[in-house]
Design an enzyme around this catalytic site. Sequence first.
Site, mmCIF file in Angstrom:
data_model
loop_
_atom_site.group_PDB
_atom_site.id
_atom_site.type_symbol
_atom_site.label_atom_id
_atom_site.label_comp_id
_atom_site.label_asym_id
_atom_site.label_seq_id
_atom_site.Cartn_x
_atom_site.Cartn_y
_atom_site.Cartn_z
ATOM 1 N N GLY A 55 0.866 -1.169 0.000
ATOM 2 C CA GLY A 55 0.000 0.000 0.000
ATOM 3 C C GLY A 55 0.901 1.218 0.000
ATOM 4 N N GLU A 56 0.749 2.033 0.988
ATOM 5 C CA GLU A 56 1.596 3.226 1.102
ATOM 6 C C GLU A 56 2.096 3.274 2.542
ATOM 7 O OE1 GLU A 56 3.727 6.437 0.699
ATOM 8 O OE2 GLU A 56 2.085 6.557 2.138
ATOM 9 N N SER A 57 3.411 3.089 2.698
ATOM 10 C CA SER A 57 3.940 2.841 4.040
ATOM 11 C C SER A 57 3.758 4.026 4.995
ATOM 12 C CB SER A 57 5.407 2.417 3.967
ATOM 13 O OG SER A 57 6.169 3.368 3.278
ATOM 14 N N CYS A 86 5.972 -5.423 0.347
ATOM 15 C CA CYS A 86 6.129 -4.068 -0.196
ATOM 16 C C CYS A 86 6.044 -3.015 0.930
ATOM 17 C CB CYS A 86 5.126 -3.856 -1.323
ATOM 18 S SG CYS A 86 5.718 -2.679 -2.525
ATOM 19 N N ARG A 90 12.823 3.100 -0.467
ATOM 20 C CA ARG A 90 11.476 3.192 -1.048
ATOM 21 C C ARG A 90 11.535 3.634 -2.507
ATOM 22 N NH1 ARG A 90 7.951 7.030 2.404
ATOM 23 N NH2 ARG A 90 6.370 6.256 0.986
ATOM 24 N N ILE A 119 5.259 -2.989 -7.757
ATOM 25 C CA ILE A 119 4.450 -1.766 -7.851
ATOM 26 C C ILE A 119 5.100 -0.693 -6.977
ATOM 27 C CG2 ILE A 119 2.182 -0.712 -7.521
ATOM 28 C CD1 ILE A 119 0.952 -3.527 -7.664
ATOM 29 N N ARG A 120 5.671 0.310 -7.616
ATOM 30 C CA ARG A 120 6.410 1.347 -6.874
ATOM 31 C C ARG A 120 7.244 0.685 -5.764
ATOM 32 N NH1 ARG A 120 1.450 2.721 -6.937
ATOM 33 N NH2 ARG A 120 1.194 2.749 -4.697
ATOM 34 N N HIS A 145 4.557 -8.287 -4.899
ATOM 35 C CA HIS A 145 3.172 -8.576 -4.498
ATOM 36 C C HIS A 145 2.774 -9.999 -4.897
ATOM 37 C CE1 HIS A 145 1.637 -4.536 -3.344
ATOM 38 N NE2 HIS A 145 2.732 -4.178 -3.985
ATOM 39 N N GLU A 153 0.427 -11.716 -3.882
ATOM 40 C CA GLU A 153 -1.032 -11.905 -3.850
ATOM 41 C C GLU A 153 -1.681 -11.535 -5.181
ATOM 42 O OE1 GLU A 153 0.627 -9.446 -2.716
ATOM 43 O OE2 GLU A 153 -0.501 -7.577 -2.830
HETATM 44 N N1 GLN Z 1 5.906 2.885 -2.655
HETATM 45 C C1 GLN Z 1 5.198 2.437 -1.495
HETATM 46 C C2 GLN Z 1 5.844 2.960 -0.220
HETATM 47 O O1 GLN Z 1 6.920 3.450 -0.254
HETATM 48 C C3 GLN Z 1 5.113 0.925 -1.437
HETATM 49 C C4 GLN Z 1 4.401 0.418 -2.664
HETATM 50 C C5 GLN Z 1 3.658 -0.863 -2.451
HETATM 51 O O2 GLN Z 1 3.382 -1.287 -1.325
HETATM 52 N N2 GLN Z 1 3.262 -1.456 -3.545
HETATM 53 O O3 GLN Z 1 5.268 2.897 0.814
#
Ligand code: GLN
Length: 215
Positions: free
Chosen positions: A53-55, A85, A112, A150-151, A191, A193
Amino acid sequence: MSATGDGRPIGVLGLQGDFEAHRRAFEEIGVPARVVRFAGELAAISGLVIPGGESTTLIKLMLDVGFIEPLRLFHAEGRPLFGTCAGAILLAAKVTNPDQFSLGLIDIDIERNAYGRQVESFETARGRVEEPLDSSPFGLPGDSMDLVLIRAPRIRRYGPQVRVLVRHVPASGDPEPVLVRQGNVLAGTFHPELGPERRIHGYFARMARLDAVAA
Ligand code: GLN
């Protein structure tokens, strides 16, 4: 479906990110799993997945609901954690780009958003399994594995206690760790999942002492 060991379901932290995809992934291999949102629910689960997600957001939400100290206790009791992630970023010893708070439950330094623009969004890369994992049909050394990035962050350093289970094999340059384990903590920068890959969920279910019917 069978559940051995302590018989409790796997928990998937449901504060933010793609937790529902993890819950479904366990369900697909016959492993009971439930979404957890409150620290009080930790007693009812055998192991916890912290999803991508987004940490930064995830940390804020965990602080808001008082999840940090109960999670440290959960780990101290030897119960397994699996961070993917953003979840892996949260578990790391040190985070860069930019620096931010992390739990330090696995001895890795993680950067990140470390692939630049080309992995701003969903991308599949090739991974290589590095060791036969316990009694699990996780894979044999040299087996390949599709990785969804993903990112994604990159593991820039890992300590001597850390085992590398899967490496990313780039088109050029050296293979890099993307799935690592230290004791009961598993951390992956991709990921598993998303897409058809279920070996890693089966592996984590074994860490949590549940039988997956079709891992
Ligand atoms: N870029 C996100 C972060 O730094 C992590 C991306 C992800 O969980 N797919 O939190």
